[in-house]
Design an enzyme around this catalytic site. Sequence first.
Site, PDB file in Angstrom:
ATOM      1  N   CYS A 143       0.818  -1.232   0.000  1.00  0.00           N
ATOM      2  CA  CYS A 143       0.000   0.000   0.000  1.00  0.00           C
ATOM      3  C   CYS A 143       0.845   1.273   0.000  1.00  0.00           C
ATOM      4  CB  CYS A 143      -0.942   0.004   1.188  1.00  0.00           C
ATOM      5  SG  CYS A 143      -2.134  -1.334   1.120  1.00  0.00           S
ATOM      6  N   HIS A 276      -3.413   7.365   2.015  1.00  0.00           N
ATOM      7  CA  HIS A 276      -3.762   6.017   1.567  1.00  0.00           C
ATOM      8  C   HIS A 276      -5.105   5.650   2.192  1.00  0.00           C
ATOM      9  CE1 HIS A 276      -3.953   1.870   0.725  1.00  0.00           C
ATOM     10  NE2 HIS A 276      -3.656   1.480   1.953  1.00  0.00           N
ATOM     11  N   ASN A 306     -10.038  -0.275  -0.175  1.00  0.00           N
ATOM     12  CA  ASN A 306      -8.578  -0.123  -0.181  1.00  0.00           C
ATOM     13  C   ASN A 306      -8.035  -0.655  -1.514  1.00  0.00           C
ATOM     14  OD1 ASN A 306      -5.819  -0.337   0.183  1.00  0.00           O
ATOM     15  ND2 ASN A 306      -5.943  -1.249   2.224  1.00  0.00           N
TER      16      ASN A 306
END
Length: 349
Positions: A143, A276, A306
């Site tokens: 990520c 993020h 996500n």
Amino acid sequence: MLLRDGSAPSDQTRGSDAAPADAGKAGARGAVRAVLAGVGAYLPARVVTNAALAETVDTTDAWIVERTGIRQRHLAGPEETASFMATRAAAAALAHAGAGAAEVDAIIVATSTPDEAFPATAVRVQAALGVTRGFAFDIAAACSGFVYALATADAFIRTGAARGVLVIGSEVYSRILNWQDRTTCVLFGDGAGAVFLRAGDAHGAGILSTHLHADGRHGDILHVDGAVGRRDRPGHLMMKGQEVFRQAVTKLAAAVDEALAANGLTHADVDWLVPHQANRRIIDAMGKRLGLPAERVVLTVDRHANTSAASIPLALAEAVGDGRIKRGDLVLMEALGGGLTWGSALVRY
Ligand code: ACO
């Protein structure tokens, strides 16, 4: 050796032996800045709501919304690979920047879900875009991938090794999720986001600084337990959610403070937080810490879930596209992901 001289020397070796022709104009090494010239995004058409997921796995819309803020996610169809989506996001970023293939010196794709073990997804994108020069490679930092890729591109531009760089985050986590595991499968979505960076004036807009970190001792709290190199294990995403959550809150707070301190800036200087998008609670905590009102924090996790390395450029493209982020605004990005890896970037848009 020149980057845009049209003579197309052996691409992989360029950039190390001499400065570009106009590096002298910009001044000495480090006297240029990587400007976010264009942004672009791609999301698969198929949208899956929490309610639809609850038909196949033991969960509820209420649980997912309360714990994560996620309401739906886009999931890739069979033809929507990391390179397919990355190419479309990159083409949009180039169009937004008014740039053509000839301006692209390098392509960096942040992905943990590449089409193939090799060649890199980035060279598939290069070919699909009709770019026939420069260099291209992937970065795997889960990520945090986009922040890692942005930092790498920034370094190439600052040293004069490249003047136009496509930085792309593209992920198809739907292919590495265990769809029977409710603790992970509800959290992720697919998509791609891209920025085109162009060398600009050292004192103007652009990336002010980037800050990268990794601590492999935490490698097992968020990982995929297999890969193409492991015949015995195709690999599924595994996560100790609460531990990752704890790590995220402290490490991201430190990364944000580090970015501001490095530039002699304070929380009050930040116009936009583009974090993020892992969990709304983490994002809210970061916004609060910066003293930013909710409307100054770009939130997409509710609609995208996500999307790992794609989440920051997707959020950036949305907020630039709808006119929220304007030229001259100070934008702070931060991410934490498997590795653990984490980092931040401070950008004057
Ligand atoms: N639906 C219903 N119940 C569920 C679900 C679900 N989808 N998932 C878990 N539960 C249950 C658990 O089984 C547990 O039940 P129990 O108490 O009977 O054992 C209960 O809900 C609570 O589970 P927790 O794991 O304690 O829930 P938590 O509040 O910690 O939320 C979450 C879980 C959302 C994963 C959270 O910990 C989180 O967001 N962590 C951080 C994720 C993150 O930041 N990832 C970083 C990037 S990802 C990357 O790099 C690839």
